[in-house]
Design an enzyme around this catalytic site. Structure first.
Site, short mmCIF file in Angstrom:
data_model
loop_
_atom_site.label_atom_id
_atom_site.label_comp_id
_atom_site.label_asym_id
_atom_site.label_seq_id
_atom_site.Cartn_x
_atom_site.Cartn_y
_atom_site.Cartn_z
N SER A 64 0.83 -1.21 0.00
CA SER A 64 0.00 0.00 0.00
C SER A 64 0.86 1.26 0.00
CB SER A 64 -0.90 0.02 1.24
OG SER A 64 -1.54 -1.21 1.41
N1 SAH Z 1 -0.82 -4.58 4.10
C1 SAH Z 1 -0.02 -4.92 2.94
C2 SAH Z 1 -0.71 -4.63 1.64
C3 SAH Z 1 -1.77 -5.58 1.43
S1 SAH Z 1 -2.37 -5.80 -0.22
C4 SAH Z 1 1.32 -4.23 2.95
O1 SAH Z 1 1.57 -3.37 3.80
O2 SAH Z 1 2.14 -4.60 2.12
C5 SAH Z 1 -3.70 -6.86 0.26
C6 SAH Z 1 -3.30 -8.26 0.63
O3 SAH Z 1 -4.47 -8.93 1.09
C7 SAH Z 1 -2.78 -9.10 -0.54
O4 SAH Z 1 -1.52 -9.62 -0.23
C8 SAH Z 1 -3.82 -10.22 -0.68
O5 SAH Z 1 -3.27 -11.45 -1.09
C9 SAH Z 1 -4.38 -10.28 0.73
N2 SAH Z 1 -5.71 -10.88 0.87
C10 SAH Z 1 -6.80 -10.74 0.10
N3 SAH Z 1 -7.84 -11.45 0.60
C11 SAH Z 1 -7.38 -12.06 1.73
C12 SAH Z 1 -7.97 -12.93 2.70
N4 SAH Z 1 -9.23 -13.35 2.63
N5 SAH Z 1 -7.19 -13.35 3.74
C13 SAH Z 1 -5.90 -12.95 3.85
N6 SAH Z 1 -5.29 -12.14 2.96
C14 SAH Z 1 -6.02 -11.68 1.91
#
Ligand code: SAH
Length: 230
Positions: A64
């Site tokens: 993000s």
């Molecule tokens: N917080 C992260 C950015 C996240 S991007 C950072 O600082 O880098 C969103 C993430 O959510 C992705 O890696 C995606 O694979 C994950 N995601 C999506 N649905 C999910 C779920 N049901 N459970 C766990 N992770 C999930």
């Protein structure tokens, strides 16, 4: 090299303060402390202190942008000693920011809070774990592989977390997460469509009554899974 990164990080944080994205001293310190260049995909280090999302390899997921991390911290207000759940570890960067707030290295480990972060993509779960270890957060963050929309432990106990942070866009707040949020707790979650959402602060009052406060528009990758997008 590290000195150059430190300077770039300080400039970025200064800009986030000037634009009003970052206000609280503890959150400013957390963003000054966590080295984002240790969380980006290999080859992207020189872009680590731009205020933009960056791809996480070929996974289709992104780290993000810093201004969104700042907004999320300000809304979540993670406090020393709290128990926090994050859904969507990605790179592990936002988990490290929360860890800096609930378990700052300046205080005794006995007073530390704990964050559990869940990721559904195995490659990213490993990536986040390695990054958090390299950056010195492995004792403060637990990395779990699985569908975070089911809560953690999945569909289990109630009212476990002071704060819950969801970093992927959801159609609605997943029911298990609402149940696992303590009374008096706060959840921050992007709610809306698959492409764009509204960052939303959900407050569970001491009586159990829930209040939803819409914050800014944002663009997160979709939250997949049982209580997400299919
Ligand atoms: N917080 C992260 C950015 C996240 S991007 C950072 O600082 O880098 C969103 C993430 O959510 C992705 O890696 C995606 O694979 C994950 N995601 C999506 N649905 C999910 C779920 N049901 N459970 C766990 N992770 C999930």
């Amino acid at each position: 090299m590290s000195e150059g990164f430190d300077k770039k990080r300080a400039i970025l944080v200064e800009r986030l303060v000037q634009t009003g994205a970052l206000r609280n001293r503890r959150h400013i310190d957390a963003m000054l402390t966590v080295k984002r260049h240790l969380f980006v995909w290999e080859g992207y280090e020189k872009h680590a202190y731009l205020d933009s999302a960056l791809p996480l390899g070929e996974t289709g997921q992104t780290i993000s942008p810093p201004h969104l991390c700042a907004y999320m911290l300000e809304a979540l207000g993670p406090w020393v000693g709290e128990n926090v759940l994050e859904v969507g570890s990605g790179s592990g960067y936002s988990a490290a920011l929360v860890a800096e707030c609930i378990a700052p290295s300046s205080i005794a480990p006995e007073a530390w809070g704990r964050i559990t972060t869940i990721e559904r993509v195995e490659l990213l779960w490993e990536f986040a774990k390695e990054n958090l270890e390299r950056a010195g957060y492995s004792e403060r963050v637990d990395c779990v592989l699985g569908d975070g929309t089911r809560g953690f432990p999945p569909l289990h106990k109630e009212e476990l977390y002071d704060k819950i942070l969801v970093t992927a866009g959801a159609p609605a707040p997943p029911t298990p997460l609402m149940r696992q949020l303590k009374r008096g707790g706060v959840m921050v979650i992007p709610i809306g469509g698959k492409q764009s959402q509204q960052l939303t602060m959900i407050i569970k009052g001491e009586s159990g009554r829930v209040e939803k406060l819409p914050l800014q528009r944002c663009e997160f990758v979709p939250l997949l899974g049982k209580y997400g997008w299919g």
